[in-house]
Write a protein that holds these residues in place. Structure first.
Motif, PDB file in Angstrom:
ATOM      1  N   VAL A  51     -39.621 -27.831 -26.652  1.00 25.52           N
ATOM      2  CA  VAL A  51     -40.312 -26.686 -26.059  1.00 25.52           C
ATOM      3  C   VAL A  51     -41.362 -26.181 -27.037  1.00 25.52           C
ATOM      4  N   ARG A  52     -42.585 -26.007 -26.563  1.00 24.27           N
ATOM      5  CA  ARG A  52     -43.711 -25.574 -27.401  1.00 24.27           C
ATOM      6  C   ARG A  52     -44.235 -24.198 -27.016  1.00 24.27           C
ATOM      7  N   THR A  53     -43.606 -23.572 -26.060  1.00 23.27           N
ATOM      8  CA  THR A  53     -44.002 -22.217 -25.708  1.00 23.27           C
ATOM      9  C   THR A  53     -43.329 -21.252 -26.684  1.00 23.27           C
ATOM     10  N   PRO A  54     -43.843 -20.041 -26.817  1.00 23.34           N
ATOM     11  CA  PRO A  54     -43.322 -19.114 -27.829  1.00 23.34           C
ATOM     12  C   PRO A  54     -41.862 -18.724 -27.586  1.00 23.34           C
ATOM     13  N   LYS A  55     -41.165 -18.427 -28.662  1.00 23.22           N
ATOM     14  CA  LYS A  55     -39.810 -17.894 -28.535  1.00 23.22           C
ATOM     15  C   LYS A  55     -39.882 -16.667 -27.642  1.00 23.22           C
ATOM     16  N   GLY A  56     -38.903 -16.509 -26.803  1.00 18.79           N
ATOM     17  CA  GLY A  56     -38.886 -15.408 -25.855  1.00 18.79           C
ATOM     18  C   GLY A  56     -39.516 -15.762 -24.517  1.00 18.79           C
ATOM     19  N   SER A  57     -40.321 -16.836 -24.484  1.00 19.49           N
ATOM     20  CA  SER A  57     -40.931 -17.242 -23.220  1.00 19.49           C
ATOM     21  C   SER A  57     -39.851 -17.775 -22.274  1.00 19.49           C
ATOM     22  N   ILE A  58     -40.204 -17.874 -21.024  1.00 21.31           N
ATOM     23  CA  ILE A  58     -39.264 -18.345 -20.011  1.00 21.31           C
ATOM     24  C   ILE A  58     -39.126 -19.858 -20.087  1.00 21.31           C
ATOM     25  N   VAL A  59     -37.884 -20.319 -20.019  1.00 23.12           N
ATOM     26  CA  VAL A  59     -37.598 -21.724 -19.756  1.00 23.12           C
ATOM     27  C   VAL A  59     -36.865 -21.722 -18.419  1.00 23.12           C
ATOM     28  N   ALA A  60     -37.561 -22.196 -17.387  1.00 22.54           N
ATOM     29  CA  ALA A  60     -37.025 -22.174 -16.029  1.00 22.54           C
ATOM     30  C   ALA A  60     -36.360 -23.497 -15.693  1.00 22.54           C
ATOM     31  N   LEU A  61     -35.163 -23.400 -15.139  1.00 21.33           N
ATOM     32  CA  LEU A  61     -34.461 -24.573 -14.630  1.00 21.33           C
ATOM     33  C   LEU A  61     -34.688 -24.646 -13.130  1.00 21.33           C
ATOM     34  N   ASP A  62     -35.231 -25.741 -12.664  1.00 21.53           N
ATOM     35  CA  ASP A  62     -35.425 -25.953 -11.235  1.00 21.53           C
ATOM     36  C   ASP A  62     -34.221 -26.748 -10.736  1.00 21.53           C
ATOM     37  N   TYR A  63     -33.277 -26.044 -10.125  1.00 17.65           N
ATOM     38  CA  TYR A  63     -32.034 -26.650  -9.657  1.00 17.65           C
ATOM     39  C   TYR A  63     -32.102 -26.780  -8.139  1.00 17.65           C
ATOM     40  N   GLU A  64     -32.635 -27.902  -7.681  1.00 17.15           N
ATOM     41  CA  GLU A  64     -32.809 -28.118  -6.244  1.00 17.15           C
ATOM     42  C   GLU A  64     -32.398 -29.520  -5.800  1.00 17.15           C
ATOM     43  N   ASP A  65     -31.804 -30.270  -6.696  1.00 16.04           N
ATOM     44  CA  ASP A  65     -31.493 -31.650  -6.355  1.00 16.04           C
ATOM     45  C   ASP A  65     -30.258 -32.095  -7.126  1.00 16.04           C
ATOM     46  N   GLY A  66     -29.420 -32.868  -6.491  1.00 15.11           N
ATOM     47  CA  GLY A  66     -28.326 -33.522  -7.187  1.00 15.11           C
ATOM     48  C   GLY A  66     -27.044 -32.735  -7.329  1.00 15.11           C
ATOM     49  N   ALA A  67     -26.910 -31.611  -6.650  1.00 13.78           N
ATOM     50  CA  ALA A  67     -25.680 -30.830  -6.787  1.00 13.78           C
ATOM     51  C   ALA A  67     -24.477 -31.664  -6.352  1.00 13.78           C
ATOM     52  N   SER A  68     -23.383 -31.461  -7.056  1.00 13.35           N
ATOM     53  CA  SER A  68     -22.150 -32.152  -6.686  1.00 13.35           C
ATOM     54  C   SER A  68     -21.455 -31.384  -5.565  1.00 13.35           C
ATOM     55  N   ASN A  69     -20.340 -31.883  -5.101  1.00 10.79           N
ATOM     56  CA  ASN A  69     -19.564 -31.194  -4.067  1.00 10.79           C
ATOM     57  C   ASN A  69     -18.757 -30.038  -4.629  1.00 10.79           C
ATOM     58  N   SER A  70     -18.742 -29.892  -5.960  1.00 13.88           N
ATOM     59  CA  SER A  70     -17.968 -28.830  -6.596  1.00 13.88           C
ATOM     60  C   SER A  70     -18.863 -27.648  -6.955  1.00 13.88           C
ATOM     61  N   VAL A  71     -18.713 -26.563  -6.227  1.00 10.87           N
ATOM     62  CA  VAL A  71     -19.484 -25.354  -6.521  1.00 10.87           C
ATOM     63  C   VAL A  71     -19.183 -24.880  -7.940  1.00 10.87           C
ATOM     64  N   THR A  72     -17.915 -24.975  -8.334  1.00 12.76           N
ATOM     65  CA  THR A  72     -17.512 -24.536  -9.675  1.00 12.76           C
ATOM     66  C   THR A  72     -18.199 -25.368 -10.751  1.00 12.76           C
ATOM     67  N   ALA A  73     -18.213 -26.691 -10.594  1.00 15.33           N
ATOM     68  CA  ALA A  73     -18.858 -27.561 -11.586  1.00 15.33           C
ATOM     69  C   ALA A  73     -20.355 -27.281 -11.650  1.00 15.33           C
ATOM     70  N   ASN A  74     -20.988 -27.138 -10.504  1.00 11.40           N
ATOM     71  CA  ASN A  74     -22.427 -26.847 -10.477  1.00 11.40           C
ATOM     72  C   ASN A  74     -22.722 -25.525 -11.178  1.00 11.40           C
ATOM     73  N   THR A  75     -21.927 -24.506 -10.857  1.00  6.75           N
ATOM     74  CA  THR A  75     -22.122 -23.185 -11.461  1.00  6.75           C
ATOM     75  C   THR A  75     -21.907 -23.236 -12.963  1.00  6.75           C
ATOM     76  N   ASN A  76     -20.852 -23.930 -13.400  1.00  2.77           N
ATOM     77  CA  ASN A  76     -20.572 -24.020 -14.837  1.00  2.77           C
ATOM     78  C   ASN A  76     -21.687 -24.710 -15.596  1.00  2.77           C
ATOM     79  N   VAL A  77     -22.280 -25.736 -14.994  1.00  6.42           N
ATOM     80  CA  VAL A  77     -23.404 -26.441 -15.617  1.00  6.42           C
ATOM     81  C   VAL A  77     -24.601 -25.501 -15.770  1.00  6.42           C
ATOM     82  N   ILE A  78     -24.933 -24.799 -14.712  1.00 10.04           N
ATOM     83  CA  ILE A  78     -26.081 -23.888 -14.760  1.00 10.04           C
ATOM     84  C   ILE A  78     -25.851 -22.813 -15.820  1.00 10.04           C
ATOM     85  N   LEU A  79     -24.666 -22.221 -15.839  1.00  8.25           N
ATOM     86  CA  LEU A  79     -24.374 -21.168 -16.824  1.00  8.25           C
ATOM     87  C   LEU A  79     -24.426 -21.703 -18.249  1.00  8.25           C
ATOM     88  N   ALA A  80     -23.925 -22.918 -18.459  1.00  2.00           N
ATOM     89  CA  ALA A  80     -23.969 -23.519 -19.800  1.00  2.00           C
ATOM     90  C   ALA A  80     -25.413 -23.765 -20.227  1.00  2.00           C
TER      91      ALA A  80
END
Length: 102
Positions: A51-80
């Motif tokens: 990452v070359r943008t300044p500290k404090g800048s936004i790093v956005a995760l685009d989560y729109e593809d590849g979700a598993s059937n486990s809502v819990t696993a998907n949520t845990n990945v995003i939170l991590a």
């Protein structure tokens, strides 16, 4: 994504050009790891040091593809991933759609 990290060869020049133009710059990552924590952590280990943008800048995760059937696993990945972004000194943001997140 999905265990394959793809560099964007124009990222560094885009950041530099935007900064020279006086714009605030942020980073966007396509996040297709679904509920796979191993791939999620590997993705962050690959991209966060690049990452070359300044500290404090936004790093956005685009989560729109590849979700598993486990809502819990998907949520845990995003939170991590969000915690890793924050620990690296950036502002985490989740980009997706309501229907997909449901």
């Amino acid at each position: 994504y999905g265990g394959t990290n793809i560099p964007q060869t124009t990222y560094n020049s885009q950041v530099k050009s935007a900064q020279q133009a006086g714009k605030r710059v942020h980073t966007y990552l396509w996040d297709g790891v679904g509920g796979n924590m191993t791939n999620a952590k590997a993705m962050m280990a690959y991209y966060l040091p690049r990452v070359r943008t300044p500290k404090g800048s936004i790093v956005a995760l685009d989560y729109e593809d590849g979700a598993s059937n486990s809502v819990t696993a998907n949520t845990n990945v995003i939170l991590a991933q969000m915690a890793l972004i924050k620990a690296a000194g950036y502002t985490p943001m989740l980009y997706s759609g309501k229907a997909y997140l449901n």
